[in-house]
Enzyme design. Structure first.
Site, PDB file in Angstrom:
ATOM      1  N   GLY A   9       0.823  -1.214   0.000  1.00  2.81           N
ATOM      2  CA  GLY A   9       0.000   0.000   0.000  1.00  2.81           C
ATOM      3  C   GLY A   9       0.852   1.256   0.000  1.00  2.81           C
ATOM      4  N   GLY A  11      -0.518   4.328   0.233  1.00  2.33           N
ATOM      5  CA  GLY A  11      -1.401   5.397   0.704  1.00  2.33           C
ATOM      6  C   GLY A  11      -0.711   6.146   1.837  1.00  2.33           C
ATOM      7  N   PHE A  12      -1.534   6.762   2.717  1.00  2.00           N
ATOM      8  CA  PHE A  12      -0.954   7.575   3.791  1.00  2.00           C
ATOM      9  C   PHE A  12      -0.063   6.751   4.718  1.00  2.00           C
ATOM     10  CE2 PHE A  12      -4.477  10.430   2.719  1.00  2.00           C
ATOM     11  CZ  PHE A  12      -3.778  11.619   2.670  1.00  2.00           C
ATOM     12  N   GLY A  13      -0.520   5.560   5.107  1.00  5.34           N
ATOM     13  CA  GLY A  13       0.258   4.750   6.044  1.00  5.34           C
ATOM     14  C   GLY A  13       1.534   4.216   5.397  1.00  5.34           C
ATOM     15  N   VAL A  77      -1.574  -7.321  -4.561  1.00 12.22           N
ATOM     16  CA  VAL A  77      -1.315  -8.449  -3.649  1.00 12.22           C
ATOM     17  C   VAL A  77      -2.602  -9.249  -3.530  1.00 12.22           C
ATOM     18  CG1 VAL A  77      -0.716  -9.099  -1.292  1.00 12.22           C
ATOM     19  CG2 VAL A  77       0.459  -7.177  -2.408  1.00 12.22           C
ATOM     20  N   GLU A 168     -19.121  16.873   3.112  1.00 10.37           N
ATOM     21  CA  GLU A 168     -18.357  17.642   2.118  1.00 10.37           C
ATOM     22  C   GLU A 168     -18.953  17.482   0.718  1.00 10.37           C
ATOM     23  OE1 GLU A 168     -14.115  18.127   4.371  1.00 10.37           O
ATOM     24  OE2 GLU A 168     -14.218  16.502   2.940  1.00 10.37           O
ATOM     25  N   ASP A 297      -6.351   2.342   7.862  1.00  2.35           N
ATOM     26  CA  ASP A 297      -7.759   1.928   7.854  1.00  2.35           C
ATOM     27  C   ASP A 297      -7.936   0.419   7.985  1.00  2.35           C
ATOM     28  OD1 ASP A 297      -8.214   4.571   7.390  1.00  2.35           O
ATOM     29  OD2 ASP A 297      -9.297   4.316   5.489  1.00  2.35           O
ATOM     30  N   ALA A 313      -6.448  10.086   8.028  1.00  7.67           N
ATOM     31  CA  ALA A 313      -5.084  10.141   7.515  1.00  7.67           C
ATOM     32  C   ALA A 313      -4.019  10.307   8.610  1.00  7.67           C
ATOM     33  CB  ALA A 313      -4.994  11.262   6.483  1.00  7.67           C
TER      34      ALA A 313
HETATM   35  C1  LIG Z   1     -13.463  10.619   0.280  1.00  7.97           C
HETATM   36  C2  LIG Z   1     -12.585  10.524   1.505  1.00  7.97           C
HETATM   37  C3  LIG Z   1     -12.377  11.675   2.273  1.00  7.97           C
HETATM   38  C4  LIG Z   1     -11.560  11.611   3.393  1.00  7.97           C
HETATM   39  N1  LIG Z   1     -11.349  12.756   4.117  1.00  7.97           N
HETATM   40  C5  LIG Z   1     -10.490  12.727   5.147  1.00  7.97           C
HETATM   41  C6  LIG Z   1     -10.186  13.929   5.851  1.00  7.97           C
HETATM   42  O1  LIG Z   1     -10.701  14.997   5.551  1.00  7.97           O
HETATM   43  N2  LIG Z   1      -9.274  13.865   6.856  1.00  7.97           N
HETATM   44  C7  LIG Z   1      -8.670  12.678   7.204  1.00  7.97           C
HETATM   45  O2  LIG Z   1      -7.826  12.665   8.090  1.00  7.97           O
HETATM   46  N3  LIG Z   1      -8.958  11.524   6.570  1.00  7.97           N
HETATM   47  C8  LIG Z   1      -9.844  11.520   5.547  1.00  7.97           C
HETATM   48  N4  LIG Z   1     -10.131  10.359   4.890  1.00  7.97           N
HETATM   49  C9  LIG Z   1      -9.576   9.087   5.386  1.00  7.97           C
HETATM   50  C10 LIG Z   1      -8.139   8.874   4.980  1.00  7.97           C
HETATM   51  O3  LIG Z   1      -7.964   9.180   3.610  1.00  7.97           O
HETATM   52  C11 LIG Z   1      -7.769   7.416   5.265  1.00  7.97           C
HETATM   53  O4  LIG Z   1      -7.930   7.198   6.645  1.00  7.97           O
HETATM   54  C12 LIG Z   1      -6.335   7.123   4.881  1.00  7.97           C
HETATM   55  O5  LIG Z   1      -6.185   7.233   3.484  1.00  7.97           O
HETATM   56  C13 LIG Z   1      -5.945   5.714   5.313  1.00  7.97           C
HETATM   57  O6  LIG Z   1      -4.632   5.487   4.937  1.00  7.97           O
HETATM   58  P1  LIG Z   1      -4.172   3.993   4.574  1.00  7.97           P
HETATM   59  O7  LIG Z   1      -2.707   4.065   4.330  1.00  7.97           O
HETATM   60  O8  LIG Z   1      -4.685   3.066   5.593  1.00  7.97           O
HETATM   61  O9  LIG Z   1      -4.945   3.650   3.229  1.00  7.97           O
HETATM   62  P2  LIG Z   1      -4.992   4.393   1.836  1.00  7.97           P
HETATM   63  O10 LIG Z   1      -4.486   5.780   1.933  1.00  7.97           O
HETATM   64  O11 LIG Z   1      -6.370   4.171   1.337  1.00  7.97           O
HETATM   65  O12 LIG Z   1      -3.983   3.571   0.948  1.00  7.97           O
HETATM   66  C14 LIG Z   1      -4.162   2.223   0.636  1.00  7.97           C
HETATM   67  C15 LIG Z   1      -3.304   1.873  -0.550  1.00  7.97           C
HETATM   68  O13 LIG Z   1      -3.248   0.467  -0.668  1.00  7.97           O
HETATM   69  C16 LIG Z   1      -3.375   0.110  -2.021  1.00  7.97           C
HETATM   70  N5  LIG Z   1      -3.903  -1.268  -2.055  1.00  7.97           N
HETATM   71  C17 LIG Z   1      -5.093  -1.698  -1.579  1.00  7.97           C
HETATM   72  N6  LIG Z   1      -5.224  -3.015  -1.757  1.00  7.97           N
HETATM   73  C18 LIG Z   1      -4.099  -3.438  -2.346  1.00  7.97           C
HETATM   74  C19 LIG Z   1      -3.642  -4.709  -2.794  1.00  7.97           C
HETATM   75  N7  LIG Z   1      -4.369  -5.822  -2.640  1.00  7.97           N
HETATM   76  N8  LIG Z   1      -2.424  -4.787  -3.409  1.00  7.97           N
HETATM   77  C20 LIG Z   1      -1.668  -3.662  -3.563  1.00  7.97           C
HETATM   78  N9  LIG Z   1      -2.055  -2.440  -3.153  1.00  7.97           N
HETATM   79  C21 LIG Z   1      -3.247  -2.324  -2.546  1.00  7.97           C
HETATM   80  C22 LIG Z   1      -4.308   1.144  -2.597  1.00  7.97           C
HETATM   81  O14 LIG Z   1      -4.147   1.254  -4.006  1.00  7.97           O
HETATM   82  C23 LIG Z   1      -3.867   2.400  -1.866  1.00  7.97           C
HETATM   83  O15 LIG Z   1      -2.886   3.111  -2.564  1.00  7.97           O
HETATM   84  C24 LIG Z   1     -10.950  10.378   3.760  1.00  7.97           C
HETATM   85  C25 LIG Z   1     -11.163   9.241   2.975  1.00  7.97           C
HETATM   86  C26 LIG Z   1     -11.963   9.327   1.863  1.00  7.97           C
HETATM   87  C27 LIG Z   1     -12.168   8.089   1.031  1.00  7.97           C
END
Ligand SMILES: Cc1cc2nc3c(=O)[nH]c(=O)nc-3n(C[C@H](O)[C@H](O)[C@H](O)COP(=O)(O)OP(=O)(O)OC[C@H]3O[C@@H](n4cnc5c(N)ncnc54)[C@H](O)[C@@H]3O)c2cc1C
Length: 416
Positions: A9, A11-13, A77, A168, A297, A313
């Site tokens: 992943g 994303g943010f984490g 994955v 929003e 998440d 995030a």
């Molecule tokens: C519309 C929306 C608005 C939001 N607004 C806010 C806000 O205002 N403030 C705030 O703090 N938070 C907000 N959030 C929440 C925040 O974005 C999430 O909590 C944060 O992105 C979680 O980070 P993460 O690293 O867990 O997952 P993510 O950032 O979702 O990253 C997950 C990554 O894993 C990858 N992935 C998934 N499955 C697989 C796989 N099987 N194989 C390879 N790669 C994979 C995805 O492509 C993605 O890039 C919002 C979320 C959304 C959807």
């Protein structure tokens, strides 16, 4: 021997963990099914034609290119073999000594997956583009239709879920259809449009204090949004949505009501909660596997008072940094300091110049809240180019009241 660290992943984490490793001596592989990192908090602005996808996303390879210890792989994955210490992707396998799982979440329809085709959710750039085209196409369709009932259907927008995303989206859609875009049309006007926000509980933004929830509701109502409290959606189909006993005929339903995590986590054979999140130890490792960490998440982690940490995030970013430090320190599991979340605050915007924020215990609303919201979101965007572009787009929108990104390239209403 150099350790093999796999991060699933970008994303943010995942990105925060990868960046925290700096030039640490290890072979680190970051795997993501897309080639880009998305700033999800601004996805709703892509969905409502205020920003374009490139403004809020950046290639993962580009973000991490200075770290020579990191290899970026674009692949999905599909399972994790804890016994063999392997991550299995669609095209190959990766061995690991340490694994960081940061795969985020998807929207959940509480077992009614068939609703998704009528009520798309918002998690990825594709989702945002789909919703944008649906909204714009509905306006185009309504403009040329003769039957008033059908016109009404295309000009009614229902957002399900009164959390930050729903609030929003509702504010931004109301602004588009009630103010900014209507002057470009000749046969439809703002008084013919309807925007409803459906919330199952008695107030919006449940994680916010009561007064900020009330303020958000008031601000939305001033934009012309009808808020339906204490009602749940009981059916969704191609004619509309049933909310309690009331059927709302609409072509535009947006789902912002629930999250669930990828079934990939089932391959860990670990304990999951109802939404599919993995129950983790205080150091975010798997209950019986101290070298596998789940963050963001996808994790069910608790704060010091035993309350589940929200899917936001800052939680994912702080967890990513913490886990990277734990791995670099190389301490045994029982000597690790537990993860502690530092809550800097939370905020949601309502339309063009209003927001509700709680930062370090202080509450901000209205225009000042919105200014804070703008500054913080600009600061957290990942690249300088994006910060600059988003600032320019917002300044343009603020002054001109016109959304710039109003292109339809697909055809969500083609089959109608
Ligand atoms: C519309 C929306 C608005 C939001 N607004 C806010 C806000 O205002 N403030 C705030 O703090 N938070 C907000 N959030 C929440 C925040 O974005 C999430 O909590 C944060 O992105 C979680 O980070 P993460 O690293 O867990 O997952 P993510 O950032 O979702 O990253 C997950 C990554 O894993 C990858 N992935 C998934 N499955 C697989 C796989 N099987 N194989 C390879 N790669 C994979 C995805 O492509 C993605 O890039 C919002 C979320 C959304 C959807």
């Amino acid at each position: 021997m150099r350790k093999k660290i796999v991060i699933i992943g970008g994303g943010f984490g995942g990105i925060s963990a990868a960046q925290e490793f700096g030039d640490y001596e290890a072979d680190i592989t970051v795997i993501d099914k897309t080639n880009h990192h998305v700033f999800q908090p601004l996805l709703y602005q892509v969905a409502t034609a205020a920003l374009s996808p490139a403004d809020i996303a950046a290639p993962i390879r580009g973000i991490l290119n200075k770290q020579k210890n990191i290899t970026v792989v674009m692949d999905e994955v599909i399972s994790i073999d804890r016994g063999k210490r392997e991550v299995i992707t669609k095209s190959t396998k990766y061995l690991f000594d340490f694994l960081v799982i940061a795969i985020g979440s998807r929207h959940s329809y509480f077992g009614k997956d068939e609703w998704e085709k009528y009520a798309p959710g918002l998690k990825t750039l594709n989702d945002a583009l789909f919703i944008r085209e649906k909204i714009l196409s509905s306006l185009e369709t309504a403009e040329k239709m003769k039957d008033p009932d059908e016109v009404k259907k295309y000009l009614t927008f229902v957002i399900v879920g009164g959390g930050p995303t729903g609030v929003e989206m509702a504010g931004a859609i109301a602004e588009i259809v009630k103010i900014t875009m209507m002057k470009d049309f000749r046969n439809i006007n703002a008084s013919m449009t309807k925007v409803c926000l459906v919330e199952g509980e008695a107030r919006l933004l449940l994680s916010y204090p009561d007064d900020l929830s009330a303020r958000a509701a008031k601000d939305l109502e001033s934009l012309g949004v009808e808020i339906i409290f204490n009602q749940r959606v009981t059916d969704v189909n191609d004619e509309g949505v049933k909310v309690g006993d009331r059927f709302i005929k609409t072509n535009n339903i947006i789902w912002a009501a629930g999250n669930s995590v990828s079934p990939l986590l089932k391959s860990l054979n670990a304990e999951l909660d109802m939404a599919g999140r993995v129950l983790v130890n205080p150091d975010l490792s798997l209950k019986d596997d101290p070298d596998i960490f789940i963050i963001g998440d996808a994790a069910y982690a608790k704060d010091k008072d035993g309350k589940m940490l929200a899917g936001i995030a800052p939680v994912a970013m702080q967890e990513g940094k913490y886990v990277a430090k734990i791995i670099m320190e190389g301490k045994d599991a029982d000597l690790r300091e537990p993860f502690k979340y530092f809550d800097k605050g939370t905020m949601a915007t309502i339309g063009r110049a209003k927001a509700v924020c709680i930062i370090a215990g202080f509450k901000f609303t209205g225009f000042f809240g919105w200014l804070l919201w703008c500054i913080i979101h600009i600061l957290f965007l990942i690249s300088f180019r994006n910060r600059f572009k988003v600032m320019a787009e917002w300044a343009w929108y603020y002054l001109s009241f016109r959304h710039g990104i109003r292109l339809i390239t697909g055809h969500p209403n083609k089959s109608k």
